[in-house]
Write a protein that holds these residues in place. Structure first.
Motif, PDB file in Angstrom:
ATOM      1  N   SER A  62      50.125  94.387  51.470  1.00 56.34           N
ATOM      2  CA  SER A  62      51.267  94.397  50.675  1.00 56.34           C
ATOM      3  C   SER A  62      50.925  93.616  49.499  1.00 56.34           C
ATOM      4  O   SER A  62      50.502  92.417  49.812  1.00 56.34           O
ATOM      5  N   ASP A  63      51.266  93.861  48.578  1.00 61.08           N
ATOM      6  CA  ASP A  63      51.246  93.264  47.282  1.00 61.08           C
ATOM      7  C   ASP A  63      51.905  91.729  47.419  1.00 61.08           C
ATOM      8  O   ASP A  63      51.618  90.864  46.859  1.00 61.08           O
ATOM      9  N   LEU A  64      53.159  91.996  47.911  1.00 57.68           N
ATOM     10  CA  LEU A  64      54.053  90.872  48.233  1.00 57.68           C
ATOM     11  C   LEU A  64      53.543  89.682  48.956  1.00 57.68           C
ATOM     12  O   LEU A  64      53.192  88.564  48.658  1.00 57.68           O
ATOM     13  N   LEU A  65      52.916  90.243  50.057  1.00 59.34           N
ATOM     14  CA  LEU A  65      52.219  89.228  50.915  1.00 59.34           C
ATOM     15  C   LEU A  65      50.942  88.621  50.506  1.00 59.34           C
ATOM     16  O   LEU A  65      50.645  87.644  50.682  1.00 59.34           O
ATOM     17  N   ASP A  66      49.983  89.516  49.742  1.00 63.66           N
ATOM     18  CA  ASP A  66      49.025  89.112  49.184  1.00 63.66           C
ATOM     19  C   ASP A  66      49.097  87.988  48.175  1.00 63.66           C
ATOM     20  O   ASP A  66      48.547  86.928  48.122  1.00 63.66           O
ATOM     21  N   GLU A  67      50.198  88.237  47.587  1.00 63.10           N
ATOM     22  CA  GLU A  67      50.703  87.262  46.381  1.00 63.10           C
ATOM     23  C   GLU A  67      51.024  85.935  47.066  1.00 63.10           C
ATOM     24  O   GLU A  67      50.568  84.709  46.715  1.00 63.10           O
ATOM     25  N   LEU A  68      51.941  85.952  48.188  1.00 58.70           N
ATOM     26  CA  LEU A  68      52.200  84.632  49.002  1.00 58.70           C
ATOM     27  C   LEU A  68      50.918  84.086  49.568  1.00 58.70           C
ATOM     28  O   LEU A  68      50.907  82.720  49.541  1.00 58.70           O
ATOM     29  N   TYR A  69      50.066  84.770  50.049  1.00 55.56           N
ATOM     30  CA  TYR A  69      48.704  84.345  50.791  1.00 55.56           C
ATOM     31  C   TYR A  69      48.077  83.536  49.523  1.00 55.56           C
ATOM     32  O   TYR A  69      47.369  82.444  49.724  1.00 55.56           O
ATOM     33  N   ASN A  70      47.790  84.239  48.546  1.00 56.19           N
ATOM     34  CA  ASN A  70      46.961  83.578  47.338  1.00 56.19           C
ATOM     35  C   ASN A  70      47.420  82.226  47.014  1.00 56.19           C
ATOM     36  O   ASN A  70      46.953  81.307  46.903  1.00 56.19           O
ATOM     37  N   ASP A  71      48.684  82.197  46.895  1.00 57.31           N
ATOM     38  CA  ASP A  71      49.255  81.045  46.230  1.00 57.31           C
ATOM     39  C   ASP A  71      49.320  79.972  47.103  1.00 57.31           C
ATOM     40  O   ASP A  71      49.022  78.935  47.049  1.00 57.31           O
ATOM     41  N   ALA A  72      49.399  80.304  48.561  1.00 53.68           N
ATOM     42  CA  ALA A  72      49.286  79.214  49.544  1.00 53.68           C
ATOM     43  C   ALA A  72      47.875  78.707  49.675  1.00 53.68           C
ATOM     44  O   ALA A  72      47.676  77.574  49.717  1.00 53.68           O
ATOM     45  N   VAL A  73      46.712  79.625  49.592  1.00 57.08           N
ATOM     46  CA  VAL A  73      45.538  79.209  49.708  1.00 57.08           C
ATOM     47  C   VAL A  73      45.113  78.617  48.352  1.00 57.08           C
ATOM     48  O   VAL A  73      44.311  77.461  48.609  1.00 57.08           O
ATOM     49  N   GLU A  74      45.455  78.664  47.245  1.00 55.69           N
ATOM     50  CA  GLU A  74      45.402  78.216  46.082  1.00 55.69           C
ATOM     51  C   GLU A  74      46.187  76.764  45.975  1.00 55.69           C
ATOM     52  O   GLU A  74      46.168  76.095  44.942  1.00 55.69           O
ATOM     53  N   GLN A  75      47.091  76.669  46.817  1.00 51.21           N
ATOM     54  CA  GLN A  75      47.864  75.430  46.902  1.00 51.21           C
ATOM     55  C   GLN A  75      48.919  75.549  45.396  1.00 51.21           C
ATOM     56  O   GLN A  75      49.139  74.397  44.955  1.00 51.21           O
TER      57      GLN A  75
END
Length: 256
Positions: free
Chosen positions: A83-96
């Motif tokens: 999911s593009d939306l979940l990928d965006e949330l994941y990337n934001d969390a990993v990159e803080q």
């Protein structure tokens, strides 16, 4: 197969309603909103187990016709690329990266090691000043499959989403705490419910008009249960059979 046999087989097949995609004998078009109910605050993402696609009592297809902003993914786990939306949330969390006032939660009862927060408490924790945009993740499958799906997805979703639950009671067998008239299948403990009901109960807390949305969805679900009950034959308990070993020992003792 002869022509007559083919015609008889075709006649026996149930006619499917093109709108709700259910057999016409259990059509729900009269209750499904003509226009899907708008979820202004909430994006719904449902991971559906492949087996559920073929289940006649699956509620996700009906839910998807009733509300907007509902994305159904098929698979056994959530991961990057689903999911593009979940990928965006994941990337934001990993990159803080700073919070964008988008709050994600995945719905599943917690354990001692991974406790969950009740959905209303989770929502209330953000206060009134937040721009409340929510992503609600649900897992659609049998209880066993759902546990496996959550476990497999946990390394991914736990990076950006909070585990939440509805009130439940593991000490009560079957049913759910909201209504004993909404059960389509046997549940392992009290508080379990169909995916459609669980999402409806969550939207009650997440949406400004959540009470109305919940009521409309539950009304559709209640009719599904009513239809199911009308076609379900009563099940007589199977006779209890004695084990051969016990019968043999009983016969030996009686001859002594």
């Amino acid at each position: 197969m002869s022509t007559d046999d083919t015609q008889q087989t075709t006649q026996r097949r149930r006619t499917i309603c093109p709108s709700c995609e259910r057999p016409t004998t259990v059509c729900l078009c009269a209750l499904i909103p003509p226009s899907p109910l708008t979820t202004t605050n909430t994006e719904i993402i449902i991971l559906q187990h492949p087996h559920e696609q073929r289940h006649p009592l699956a509620t996700v297809p009906v839910l998807n016709k009733c509300v907007t902003n509902c994305q159904v993914l098929t698979g056994r786990r959530l991961r990057r690329g689903k999911s593009d939306l979940l990928d965006e949330l994941y990337n934001d969390a990993v990159e803080q990266k700073p919070c964008k006032s988008v709050h994600a939660a995945f719905l599943f009862p917690g354990t001692d090691l991974n406790p969950s927060m009740e959905i209303n408490q989770w929502k209330s924790s953000f206060g009134d000043t937040d721009v409340n945009k929510f992503v609600l993740i649900a897992f659609d499958g049998t209880w066993k499959h759902a546990k496996e799906m959550v476990s497999a997805s946990f390394p991914f979703v736990s990076k950006f989403a909070t585990q939440v639950c509805l009130t439940y009671d593991v000490n009560v067998d079957g049913g759910n705490i909201f209504s004993n008239q909404l059960t389509l299948r046997k549940e392992p403990f009290g508080g379990c419910m169909s995916t459609m009901e669980a999402v409806a109960r969550c939207l009650r807390f997440l949406e400004p008009n959540g009470v109305e949305i919940e009521s409309r969805l539950v009304e559709v679900l209640r009719m599904m249960v009513k239809f199911q009950a009308s076609f379900t034959k009563p099940i007589n308990p199977r006779p209890k059979l004695s084990k051969k070993g016990k019968d043999r020992d009983k016969n030996i003792n009686s001859r002594k």
